[in-house]
Design a protein around this motif. Structure first.
Motif, PDB file in Angstrom:
ATOM      1  N   PHE A 269      22.146  12.997  40.018  1.00 24.37           N
ATOM      2  CA  PHE A 269      22.610  12.550  38.693  1.00 24.37           C
ATOM      3  C   PHE A 269      24.126  12.458  38.598  1.00 24.37           C
TER       4      PHE A 269
ATOM      5  N   PRO B 217      21.692   6.261  41.300  1.00 14.79           N
ATOM      6  CA  PRO B 217      21.587   5.805  39.902  1.00 14.79           C
ATOM      7  C   PRO B 217      20.142   5.565  39.473  1.00 14.79           C
ATOM      8  N   LYS B 218      19.246   5.447  40.408  1.00 15.25           N
ATOM      9  CA  LYS B 218      17.845   5.191  40.044  1.00 15.25           C
ATOM     10  C   LYS B 218      17.081   6.466  39.715  1.00 15.25           C
ATOM     11  N   SER B 219      17.707   7.620  39.933  1.00 15.84           N
ATOM     12  CA  SER B 219      17.053   8.863  39.553  1.00 15.84           C
ATOM     13  C   SER B 219      17.468   9.217  38.133  1.00 15.84           C
ATOM     14  N   ASP B 220      16.491   9.152  37.218  1.00 19.82           N
ATOM     15  CA  ASP B 220      16.728   9.399  35.803  1.00 19.82           C
ATOM     16  C   ASP B 220      16.445  10.875  35.503  1.00 19.82           C
ATOM     17  N   PRO B 221      17.405  11.559  34.872  1.00 24.39           N
ATOM     18  CA  PRO B 221      17.174  12.986  34.559  1.00 24.39           C
ATOM     19  C   PRO B 221      15.864  13.222  33.807  1.00 24.39           C
ATOM     20  N   ALA B 222      15.427  12.237  33.018  1.00 24.88           N
ATOM     21  CA  ALA B 222      14.172  12.394  32.288  1.00 24.88           C
ATOM     22  C   ALA B 222      12.964  12.207  33.203  1.00 24.88           C
ATOM     23  N   ASN B 223      13.207  11.598  34.338  1.00 21.55           N
ATOM     24  CA  ASN B 223      12.111  11.355  35.286  1.00 21.55           C
ATOM     25  C   ASN B 223      12.691  11.376  36.704  1.00 21.55           C
ATOM     26  N   PRO B 224      13.055  12.561  37.186  1.00 24.30           N
ATOM     27  CA  PRO B 224      13.823  12.678  38.430  1.00 24.30           C
ATOM     28  C   PRO B 224      13.063  12.122  39.638  1.00 24.30           C
ATOM     29  N   ARG B 225      13.788  11.393  40.431  1.00 25.79           N
ATOM     30  CA  ARG B 225      13.177  10.814  41.619  1.00 25.79           C
ATOM     31  C   ARG B 225      13.194  11.793  42.794  1.00 25.79           C
TER      32      ARG B 225
END
Length: 152
Positions: free
Chosen positions: A79, A88-96
DNA sequence: GCCAACGTTGGC
DNA sequence: GCCAACGTTGGC
């Protein structure tokens, strides 16, 4: 209990670096491979034993043992735009990406080199010694674990 | 530093 | 969904 092997480039993070961390514990961040991610997310459990492997160095090989002390949770380095492993594709709300915490157990009395491990018939199924394998985290069977430790 | 192997990306 | 291009890993 399960057994694992985790690779790290000693220039970036060595077993001595782990030893010198507070509580001799560190989060294993920066893994950006789905297979390795899945193992950390789904399979690695507290108390599992892990070989620490030094890769991409003068003498690649197993140098020590660590233990899983915290099971899979989001890799927050993904993040951080300033982090080397920012995604950038790892969203804190939906971590990759996920990671585990590992703690130092001990350093082996000598390095069990990749060269030596490759020569052992008992280890032909260990992903580490297979041609072209680049997995940075892999399972080790109980038999393989015992065999490798007996080489020390 | 070279390069083989392999995973990911993106055009079509 | 195919596959070429590209980037990364990691031994040597």
């Amino acid at each position: 209990m399960n057994y694992w092997l985790m690779k790290s480039e000693p220039d970036a993070f060595s077993i001595d670096d782990l030893y010198n961390k507070p509580d001799r514990t560190e989060h294993w961040d920066g893994v950006r491979n789905y297979q390795a991610r899945n193992m950390m997310r789904d399979e690695m459990k507290r108390g599992d034993q892990v070989f620490f492997y030094h890769s991409n160095c003068v003498e690649p090989g197993i140098v020590g043992i660590m233990e899983v002390v915290k099971e899979g949770y989001p890799d927050f380095s993904a993040f951080d735009p300033d982090d080397k492993h920012f995604d950038p594709k790892s969203d804190p709300a939906n971590p990759r990406w996920m990671m585990v915490d590992v703690s130092y157990v001990r350093t082996l009395s000598r390095t069990l080199t990749l060269k030596e491990l490759k020569a052992k018939e008992a280890l032909v199924d260990l992903p580490l010694v297979k041609r072209g394998n680049r997995l940075s985290i892999m399972p080790v069977s109980h038999e393989q674990w015992a065999f490798i430790l007996a080489l020390e």
